[in-house]
Design a protein around this motif. Structure first.
Motif, short mmCIF file in Angstrom:
data_model
loop_
_atom_site.label_atom_id
_atom_site.label_comp_id
_atom_site.label_asym_id
_atom_site.label_seq_id
_atom_site.Cartn_x
_atom_site.Cartn_y
_atom_site.Cartn_z
N MET A 1 -9.79 -6.00 6.63
CA MET A 1 -10.13 -6.41 5.29
C MET A 1 -8.82 -6.63 4.53
SD MET A 1 -12.56 -7.02 3.25
CE MET A 1 -14.05 -6.23 2.82
N PRO A 2 -8.63 -7.80 3.95
CA PRO A 2 -7.39 -8.07 3.24
C PRO A 2 -7.25 -7.20 1.99
CG PRO A 2 -8.79 -10.03 3.34
CD PRO A 2 -9.53 -8.93 3.99
N LEU A 3 -6.01 -6.91 1.67
CA LEU A 3 -5.71 -6.16 0.45
C LEU A 3 -5.35 -7.13 -0.66
CD1 LEU A 3 -3.33 -3.40 1.87
CD2 LEU A 3 -5.70 -3.12 1.19
N VAL A 4 -5.73 -6.80 -1.88
CA VAL A 4 -5.34 -7.58 -3.05
C VAL A 4 -4.57 -6.65 -3.97
CG1 VAL A 4 -6.14 -8.98 -4.99
CG2 VAL A 4 -7.40 -9.02 -2.82
N LEU A 5 -3.34 -7.03 -4.26
CA LEU A 5 -2.43 -6.16 -5.02
C LEU A 5 -1.82 -6.91 -6.19
CD1 LEU A 5 -0.37 -4.89 -1.97
CD2 LEU A 5 -2.28 -3.71 -3.02
N THR A 6 -1.34 -6.14 -7.15
CA THR A 6 -0.54 -6.73 -8.20
C THR A 6 0.90 -6.85 -7.69
OG1 THR A 6 0.07 -4.59 -9.16
CG2 THR A 6 -1.94 -5.66 -10.00
N GLN A 7 1.64 -7.71 -8.32
CA GLN A 7 3.03 -7.93 -7.93
C GLN A 7 3.85 -6.64 -8.08
OE1 GLN A 7 4.54 -11.47 -9.75
NE2 GLN A 7 6.65 -11.05 -9.22
N SER A 8 3.61 -5.90 -9.14
CA SER A 8 4.38 -4.67 -9.37
C SER A 8 4.03 -3.59 -8.35
CB SER A 8 4.19 -4.15 -10.80
OG SER A 8 2.83 -3.97 -11.07
N ASP A 9 2.76 -3.49 -7.96
CA ASP A 9 2.36 -2.53 -6.93
C ASP A 9 3.00 -2.89 -5.60
OD1 ASP A 9 1.05 -0.36 -5.72
OD2 ASP A 9 -0.69 -1.60 -5.21
N PHE A 10 2.99 -4.17 -5.25
CA PHE A 10 3.61 -4.61 -4.01
C PHE A 10 5.10 -4.29 -4.01
CE2 PHE A 10 5.67 -7.86 -1.36
CZ PHE A 10 5.05 -7.60 -0.14
N ARG A 11 5.76 -4.57 -5.10
CA ARG A 11 7.20 -4.32 -5.21
C ARG A 11 7.51 -2.83 -5.10
NH1 ARG A 11 8.34 -5.85 -10.36
NH2 ARG A 11 7.87 -7.99 -9.83
N ALA A 12 6.68 -1.99 -5.72
CA ALA A 12 6.91 -0.54 -5.72
C ALA A 12 6.71 0.07 -4.34
CB ALA A 12 6.00 0.13 -6.74
N ASN A 13 5.86 -0.54 -3.52
CA ASN A 13 5.54 0.01 -2.19
C ASN A 13 5.85 -1.01 -1.10
OD1 ASN A 13 4.20 2.60 -3.05
ND2 ASN A 13 3.00 1.10 -4.18
N LEU A 14 6.92 -1.74 -1.23
CA LEU A 14 7.25 -2.86 -0.36
C LEU A 14 7.23 -2.48 1.13
CD1 LEU A 14 8.21 -5.82 -0.18
CD2 LEU A 14 10.54 -4.95 -0.28
N THR A 15 7.92 -1.43 1.50
CA THR A 15 8.00 -1.04 2.91
C THR A 15 6.62 -0.72 3.48
OG1 THR A 15 10.21 -0.16 2.53
CG2 THR A 15 9.11 0.53 4.53
N LYS A 16 5.83 0.02 2.74
CA LYS A 16 4.48 0.39 3.18
C LYS A 16 3.64 -0.86 3.45
CE LYS A 16 0.25 2.17 1.16
NZ LYS A 16 -0.34 2.70 -0.06
N TYR A 17 3.67 -1.80 2.51
CA TYR A 17 2.83 -2.98 2.65
C TYR A 17 3.35 -3.94 3.72
CZ TYR A 17 0.29 -1.38 -1.42
OH TYR A 17 -0.47 -0.64 -2.29
N LEU A 18 4.66 -4.04 3.88
CA LEU A 18 5.20 -4.88 4.95
C LEU A 18 4.85 -4.31 6.32
CD1 LEU A 18 8.67 -6.01 3.56
CD2 LEU A 18 6.53 -7.32 3.67
N ASP A 19 4.82 -2.98 6.43
CA ASP A 19 4.37 -2.36 7.68
C ASP A 19 2.92 -2.73 7.97
OD1 ASP A 19 6.83 -1.19 8.16
OD2 ASP A 19 6.26 0.76 7.33
#
Length: 91
Positions: A1-19
């Motif tokens: 299931m795809p995740l939908v995030l805000t830009q700031s949330d993605f930036r704050a957790n970049l490593t987690k989301y790239l994994d």
């Protein structure tokens, strides 16, 4: 299931989301201008492009489609019942 995030949330957790992207997750990022950006793995993008660029009756297409089914991007093929009529079509 795809995740939908805000830009700031993605930036704050970049490593987690790239994994997660590397584990075949698709992530959509909502930008402030109401536009979306999608992140997906290089492998997933490769097989999607391969399927789109190949002829449907080619081996390349079948392999790409199988890869996308394994990644749960396409539904599995339905099982065809083995009847005499089915086999007669190949004669």
């Amino acid at each position: 299931m795809p995740l939908v995030l805000t830009q700031s949330d993605f930036r704050a957790n970049l490593t987690k989301y790239l994994d997660q992207v590397n584990d075949d997750e698709v992530i959509y990022i909502i930008r402030s201008n109401s536009r979306l950006v999608a992140f997906l793995s290089q492998d997933k993008l490769y097989w999607m492009k391969k399927a789109l660029q190949s002829k449907e009756d080619s081996l390349e297409y079948v392999i790409a489609r199988d890869q996308l089914i394994q990644r749960h991007e396409l539904p599995e093929d339905s099982i065809v019942e083995s009847t005499d009529d089915y086999w007669k079509q190949f004669k």
